[in-house]
Design an enzyme around this catalytic site. Sequence first.
Site, short mmCIF file in Angstrom:
data_model
loop_
_atom_site.label_atom_id
_atom_site.label_comp_id
_atom_site.label_asym_id
_atom_site.label_seq_id
_atom_site.Cartn_x
_atom_site.Cartn_y
_atom_site.Cartn_z
N GLY A 72 -82.35 21.13 57.47
CA GLY A 72 -83.19 19.83 57.33
C GLY A 72 -83.69 19.74 55.92
N ASN A 152 -93.27 16.06 62.99
CA ASN A 152 -93.38 17.37 63.48
C ASN A 152 -94.58 18.13 64.11
OD1 ASN A 152 -93.27 16.81 60.54
ND2 ASN A 152 -93.88 18.97 60.27
N GLN A 180 -86.80 16.78 64.18
CA GLN A 180 -87.56 16.93 65.49
C GLN A 180 -86.99 16.30 66.60
OE1 GLN A 180 -90.05 19.39 65.93
NE2 GLN A 180 -90.34 20.01 63.88
N SER A 200 -81.37 19.72 62.19
CA SER A 200 -81.37 21.22 61.72
C SER A 200 -81.13 22.08 63.02
CB SER A 200 -82.90 21.38 60.94
OG SER A 200 -82.65 22.84 60.96
N ALA A 201 -80.44 22.98 63.16
CA ALA A 201 -79.74 23.60 64.38
C ALA A 201 -81.02 24.37 64.93
CB ALA A 201 -78.55 24.48 64.00
N HIS A 202 -81.83 25.04 63.96
CA HIS A 202 -82.79 25.83 64.73
C HIS A 202 -83.93 25.21 65.65
CE1 HIS A 202 -86.46 25.94 61.92
NE2 HIS A 202 -85.42 25.34 61.00
N THR A 238 -68.74 28.18 50.46
CA THR A 238 -68.00 28.69 51.62
C THR A 238 -68.78 28.33 52.93
OG1 THR A 238 -67.03 30.22 50.42
CG2 THR A 238 -66.89 30.59 52.77
N CYS A 326 -103.20 26.93 55.27
CA CYS A 326 -103.65 27.63 54.77
C CYS A 326 -103.30 27.99 53.41
CB CYS A 326 -103.80 29.07 55.50
SG CYS A 326 -104.87 28.84 56.96
C1 PLP Z 1 -89.56 16.88 60.28
C2 PLP Z 1 -88.84 18.14 59.82
N1 PLP Z 1 -87.99 17.66 58.62
C3 PLP Z 1 -87.42 18.76 57.96
C4 PLP Z 1 -87.73 20.35 58.07
C5 PLP Z 1 -87.04 21.20 57.50
O1 PLP Z 1 -85.92 21.74 58.20
P1 PLP Z 1 -85.36 23.14 57.91
O2 PLP Z 1 -86.25 24.39 58.44
O3 PLP Z 1 -83.88 23.38 58.72
O4 PLP Z 1 -84.99 23.22 56.35
C6 PLP Z 1 -88.46 20.46 59.33
C7 PLP Z 1 -88.82 21.96 59.78
O5 PLP Z 1 -89.90 22.01 60.09
C8 PLP Z 1 -89.26 19.50 60.14
O6 PLP Z 1 -89.88 19.69 61.05
#
Ligand code: PLP
Length: 382
Positions: A72, A152, A180, A200-202, A238, A326
């Site tokens: 992301g 998020n 998100q 973003s895949a995770h 790569t 924090c």
């Molecule tokens: C709204 C949003 N944008 C961007 C990101 C960043 O993604 P990445 O962790 O894949 O760099 C996050 C991750 O917390 C997100 O919640």
Amino acid sequence: MEHPVYFDNAATTQMSQEVIEAMEPYLRENFGNASTAYQAGEVCKKVLEETRETIAWSLDAKPAEIFFTSGGSESDNWAIKGIAGAYKEKGKHIITDKIEHHAVLNSCSYLEKLGYEVTYLDVDETGFLNPEQVKNAIRPDTTLISVMFANNEIGTIEPITQIGRIAREAGVLFHTDAVQAYAQLPISVQQYPVDLLSASAHKFHGPKGVGFLYIREGVTIPSFIHGGAQEKGKRAGTENIPGIVGMGAAVKSAMSNMRMKIRRETMLRNYMTEKIMHEIHDVRLNGHYNRRLPGNASFSFAGIEGASLLVLLDEDGICASGGSACNTGESRISYVIEAIGVSKEYAPGTIRLTLSKDSTRKEVDYVVASLKRNIARLRDEV
Ligand SMILES: Cc1ncc(COP(=O)(O)O)c(C=O)c1O
């Protein structure tokens, strides 16, 4: 109760079994480089293009409009800095809002240092951005509008269709950070008038360090990483084949049961919200009640520190996150919570609970019981 109870799925998600199984051959025997001409490379090239097709299909896009990235943050950086650079002859004004992720906000502040002007729009008390405000902020030198699909921290879903239409009518490009929302909500680029979209895949049970940027055909954007000819010369390096394969498997799985998952998660989140609002006094729900991500709930409890509550939740085996960042030991109120105007009495006691497809009612009951006990303790009520 199996521990930990993981209620921090907006931070990251656990990779699902099918994702791990899909990746495994590409971590072991199929380790080739997709740019090579012999068979071991061809296998990787084939799966790379198949995954591009899967992702394009999930968005009603064309495979040529999908560019793999490291996630992301990279996608947001590329979209914003890339468009700003490519269209600088037209103008140097960008519109965004105050509750974007830092990947967007810090890309914008970087551009400000280079002489660009950025308008950061206010959101209302639910985190909603009024499309009229976007319309009024457009100037002849505006080249890009960047508004997230869903927030998020507080889960609010933004009016992407209306903002996209406004952008299109004004001839301004529109980027949305859908990190998100993608694979959580149905998104079609035929329906939503977006020109660039980050994912973003995770965040949807895929691996970390991989994502993509959708770039609508015809949009000019320079390379972000210079080097080899990968990704049509737009993004050198790569390819992360295991990661990309894992992302493809996660997309397929998310798409196959999305409606059911949305219904289930929404019901469970509403159950949790009502239980918390009913059983704990002096609490507020942050974000919009309905127009929010299915798995997201954000609460502010009066008279406590969110950071202290998170420690106590952790002792009970519960993973959640705060609404405050924090910094050097000091507990600061998150800019998102500030932007929606949460009062001083409530803002420090903000926590975010985010569910996944695997969350259960039993887990919710356990978390609410722990919250109730620990909040009473922090409020010196026991
Ligand atoms: C709204 C949003 N944008 C961007 C990101 C960043 O993604 P990445 O962790 O894949 O760099 C996050 C991750 O917390 C997100 O919640």
